[in-house]
Scaffold this active site. Structure first.
Site: not given
Ligand code: NAG
Ligand code: NAG
Ligand code: NAG
Length: 499
Positions: A182, A379
């Protein structure tokens, strides 16, 4: 003298020719979408057999990875290839897509709410859990509220978040665990025994008692002080990470040995989560790749890292690498930081083009401003790229214009630009390119923005508008591309077709 002049003349010509050529030839205005191959994969994903032991240590040491510059290499798996849980629940690709998009909406909401907290300068003391109850047998239950900022904790969606996982060894001897990677958060954590509340995961829950390197951190340590939300209990550091959409993890902040590939890193601060809820179903925990001091790259003192996200409907494997330098052919862009929040990795983007034409948009629509608003982050956890509404509308209109001959289909979830390609095996679509200034642009492969939403031929433009000022480059657009973050030089690089 004349010879020198002549030589420099030729040098200038030689340098100019390829530049001019690339100017006039690229970006090409259309790209082919292999409809049949995307559909084949979509039909396949529902019947993928989850591999029980996909992680093969030997592969890590294979010739392929030895060519790389990196010493710390991790295999990366798309969600489709691991664990039994979720794909089995979807009888068709359409319902799988709906679940993915619901998860994605929750993800974006959580990123935006974390940014809002930071931009509105909520101090760390305001973020203390207001009512902490530590029940007997170290079973932690927080009733948590942020004064006036966050609503009541709602239950996280049960879909499970994160599309990409790595197998990471935690403890000594190492327990191999699937962890979501992440770039949108910092704190590394695993679900940890004893569980007050743990969600379902593919591996057994991590057992601290069976690791000789497990060591709780005290409250006066830098690591404990770096947490946004912490609490001191009997001298040891409790952490809480709340992802803003109802998912959270709470437990002890400890140091552990982390083993990836052949590298063993001691004393990595990780959360041993006893109370975990929400989005991460399937994975044993999370590897934070954000820009904050507790993230895994920061703790490694890594000067760079890169990942390649394989097609999420495939069961292929790629890598996450640390200390992996950008190859010379990478398309580069500035890596920017937000003074209000060190977690997010922003990219200096200047524009978008459709079919070779730059959209008539002010660069300010892409800019991160001094107050921490605006800008675009890269992201790994968001699927569909989100753009400010004006930017999205401009992109969509130009795209639809370029698709004029193809039959339209109705909208689907967050997509409003869909086509019925059920009778086609391949179509020509306008090329979508990201622009990074100085003539640098990244043309996207067609399958990174025209995605199937069912298995009988409906495809949608995989971009979506956001009402937030934060734009996000999502993993659908990053598929098949090695994305490198040169942290030392503040450069982000993309190498297409390099998984
Ligand atoms: C607090 O720490 C001490 C020493 O480590 C330990 O003996 C005691 O049981 C702990 N108390 C609680 C409530 O956990
Ligand atoms: C990273 O740097 C810090 C500070 O110099 C040092 O204490 C730590 O051991 C380093 N970590 C690694 C994994 O090299
Ligand atoms: C696509 O398949 C679904 C069943 O999976 C069916 O209900 C629907 O009518 C099909 N749509 C088209 C355009 O063929």
């Amino acid at each position: 003298m004349a010879e020198v002049k002549l030589l420099s003349f030729w040098l200038v010509c030689l340098l100019a020719i390829p530049f001019n050529l690339s100017r006039s030839l690229a970006p090409s205005s259309t790209t082919f979408l292999d409809v049949a191959s995307s559909l084949r994969q979509a039909r396949n994903v529902l019947s993928l057999e989850p591999t029980t032991a996909p992680f093969n240590q030997q592969e890590e040491d294979g010739e392929e990875t030895q060519q790389r510059t990196s010493s710390i290499v991790l295999q990366l798996h798309p969600r489709a290839s691991i664990g039994k849980p979720k794909h089995r629940q979807h009888s068709d690709y359409r319902s799988l897509t709906l679940a993915r998009l619901a998860r994605d909406t929750a993800r974006v909401k959580s990123l935006v709410s974390r940014l809002d907290l930071a931009v509105n300068r909520i101090s760390k003391t305001d973020l203390k859990p207001v009512d902490l109850k530590i029940e007997k047998q170290q079973q932690y239950k927080y009733e948590y509220g942020v004064q006036g900022i966050q609503g009541p904790v709602v239950s996280g969606t049960s879909q499970g978040s994160g599309e990409y996982f790595s197998r990471v060894g935690i403890g000594n001897p190492p327990t191999q665990l699937y962890m979501v990677i992440d770039t949108g958060s910092d704190v590394n954590w695993v679900q940890c025994s004893p569980c007050a509340d743990c969600y379902q995961q593919a591996d057994p829950i991590f057992e601290p008692a069976s690791s000789s390197s497990f060591s709780p951190l005290t409250c006066d340590t830098n690591q404990c002080r770096s947490l946004d939300v912490s609490e001191c209990h009997n001298g040891t550091c409790l952490y809480e990470v709340s992802y803003g959409d109802g998912s959270y993890t709470i437990g002890d902040l400890v140091t552990e040995t982390v083993t990836i590939g052949s590298a063993k890193i001691d004393n990595v601060a990780i959360g041993c989560g006893h109370n975990n809820e929400g989005l991460f179903i399937g994975a044993a925990g999370l590897l934070g790749l954000g820009g904050g001091s507790l993230s895994f790259p920061s703790q490694l003192n890594a000067t760079s890292f890169s990942y390649c996200l394989v097609d999420r409907d495939s069961d292929s494997v790629s890598t996450l690498e640390f200390e992996s330098s950008l190859p010379p052919n990478a398309v580069t862009a500035p890596l920017l930081r937000n003074p209000q929040i060190d977690t997010f990795l922003y990219i200096g983007m200047t524009g978008l083009s459709i079919g070779g034409d730059l959209l008539p948009l002010s660069e300010s629509l892409f800019r991160l401003d001094g107050s921490g608003n605006g800008g675009i982050i890269v992201d790994s956890g968001t699927a569909v790229t989100r753009l400010q509404t004006d930017v999205y509308n401009s992109l969509r209109d130009a795209f639809a214009k370029g698709m004029r001959d193809l039959p339209r289909a109705g909208g689907f979830a967050l997509f409003d630009t869909c086509y019925d390609l059920s009778t086609k095996s391949s179509v020509e679509v306008p090329t979508v390119s990201f622009h990074f200034g100085e003539g640098k642009d990244l043309p996207l492969p067609a399958k990174n923005y025209m995605i199937p939403i069912d298995s009988n031929g409906t495809f949608c433009l995989a971009f979506a508008p956001t009402s937030s000022t934060l734009s996000i480059i999502g993993n659908v657009q990053q598929q098949g591309t090695r994305v490198g973050f040169d942290l030392a030089s503040s450069v982000i690089g993309f190498v297409p077709y390099k998984c």
